[in-house]
Design an enzyme around this catalytic site. Structure first.
Site, PDB file in Angstrom:
ATOM      1  N   ASP A  10      -5.362  -6.807   5.530  1.00 55.02           N
ATOM      2  CA  ASP A  10      -6.459  -6.068   5.308  1.00 55.02           C
ATOM      3  C   ASP A  10      -7.602  -7.039   5.139  1.00 55.02           C
ATOM      4  OD1 ASP A  10      -8.406  -4.064   4.442  1.00 55.02           O
ATOM      5  OD2 ASP A  10      -7.083  -3.555   2.734  1.00 55.02           O
ATOM      6  N   TYR A  51       0.880  -1.176  -0.004  1.00 51.26           N
ATOM      7  CA  TYR A  51       0.082  -0.053   0.077  1.00 51.26           C
ATOM      8  C   TYR A  51       1.022   1.371   0.025  1.00 51.26           C
ATOM      9  CZ  TYR A  51      -4.103  -2.957   1.038  1.00 51.26           C
ATOM     10  OH  TYR A  51      -4.934  -3.861   0.782  1.00 51.26           O
TER      11      TYR A  51
END
Ligand code: NAD
Length: 362
Positions: free
Chosen positions: A248, A141
């Site tokens: 996540d 990310y």
């Protein structure tokens, strides 16, 4: 010894649920002389309305000086058309990066009384209690280079970079081992070491760090298998540690095993276990101001704060047992209500938890 807690109620149901968590903490503070000190600050839409920014300077210095932060939730319809730089959610992101909260703890706990809320069979999930530790500030990310480029043949190509340095892996591994030490002492590290070199290094470093924690049983699992095992036999796990992206996905799967968003707490910790504690749900603007929100996720977040930042594990357990006792009295907020139960509001649910604490302390 004093423990400074920055209390940030935020928006929507935030102030309603935070009030109940404070009720529980205030009771314990008096009962056990814990030395907790509370100071309130503004965050999110409420902060924007008062100061023009979702993370004002006063709140920055409040959270810097605090030992822990207890947060309600941010966001709401009225701020959705604001410029992205001043939206309520920016306040939360600012807080996470200001405090370097790299270790995200997402427990999935299913109280047997609520097992009907899960989409999985009763025997698969009843009594479930697992913890996912997700690396929050690195990995794909954030890796550079990233973007969408045009190739020589005119075709577009999207690309991201999965990158972890040894030190980043080491610090999340230490965090996860320490958490496992406070639980059932079993840690499963999730990677894709058979395909991704970056997570081959992940496995190597986690194994090396594991030598410093001989009391914790370490295992490794590929992420595809872990996702399957989470819905096949989730109770085999105690603590899972994994990268930002895998965490996540897996933490959302794990939280949904329990079926009740109003019950799940979370924590985000820095290197010294200073942390921000908040329910996993949002500000629920659809029910804000009605006094019907479930405060238990926030009350359980307060319990996590006592355990992980203040090292008051036994007191944290008192709160968790009191929540269990409260559910045993058959009171339910609307989100976890089922036929035959007594429907109560936010404040009555908080009172029931305090009453359960009082009964247990007799
Ligand atoms: P949400 O979690 O706020 O609500 C989803 C649904 O769950 C709603 O129907 C809501 O009524 C219900 N719900 C949530 N918490 C509940 C509780 N404690 N008791 C009873 N019911 C509950 O998610 P959303 O509707 O997608 O987002 C609403 C706002 O919250 C948005 O502005 C979003 O950006 C923000 N948000 C904030 C956070 C955060 O502060 N950490 C997280 C997620 C979403």
């Amino acid at each position: 010894m004093t423990h400074k807690i920055a209390v940030l109620p935020g928006d929507g149901i935030g102030p309603e649920i935070i009030a109940e968590a404070i009720k529980v903490l205030a009771y314990l503070n008096t009962d056990m002389d814990l030395g907790l000190e509370f100071e309130q600050g503004l965050i999110g839409g409420a902060a924007y309305d008062a100061t023009g920014t979702p993370f004002p300077a006063d709140t920055v210095s409040l959270v810097q000086q605090a030992d822990a932060i207890l947060l309600g939730a941010v966001g709401g319809y009225q701020w959705e058309s604001l410029d992205i730089a001043v939206r309520p959610e920016k306040g939360l992101l600012g807080l996470r990066s200001e405090l370097q909260l790299f270790s995200n703890l997402r427990p999935a706990i299913l109280y047997p009384q609520l097992a009907d809320a899960s989409s999985l069979k009763y025997e698969v999930v009843s009594g479930l209690d697992i913890m996912i530790v997700r690396e929050l500030t690195g990995g794909i990310y954030f890796g550079q280079p990233r973007g969408i480029r045009e190739l020589e043949n005119g075709e577009k190509q999207g690309y991201n970079t999965l990158v972890y340095s040894e030190s980043e892996i080491r610090r999340i591994a230490h965090s996860a081992f320490k958490i496992a030490q406070k639980r059932d002492r079993r840690l499963c590290s999730v990677d894709k070491a058979n395909v991704l070199e970056c997570t081959e290094l992940w496995r190597e470093v986690v194994t090396e760090v594991g030598k410093e924690y001989p009391d914790v049983e370490l295992s490794h699992m590929y992420v595809d298998n872990a996702s399957m095992q989470l819905v096949r036999a989730p109770k085999q796990f105690d603590v899972l540690v994994t990268t930002n992206m895998f965490g996540d996905i897996l933490s959302d799967t794990a939280s949904m095993l329990t079926g009740s968003i109003g019950m799940l707490p979370s924590a985000s910790l820095d290197i010294n276990a200073k942390g921000m504690y908040e329910p996993i749900h949002g500000s629920a603007p659809d029910i804000a101001g009605q006094g019907i929100a479930n405060p238990l996720a926030t009350i359980l977040s307060a319990a996590m704060m006592l355990r992980y930042t203040f090292n008051l594990g036994a007191t944290a357990e008192r709160i968790e047992l009191a929540v269990n006792d409260a559910l045993n009295t058959n009171v339910r907020t609307a989100d976890i209500y089922s036929a035959g139960m007594k429907k109560v509001g936010t404040s009555e649910m908080g009172d029931t938890v305090v009453k359960a604490l009082q009964i247990r302390s007799k």
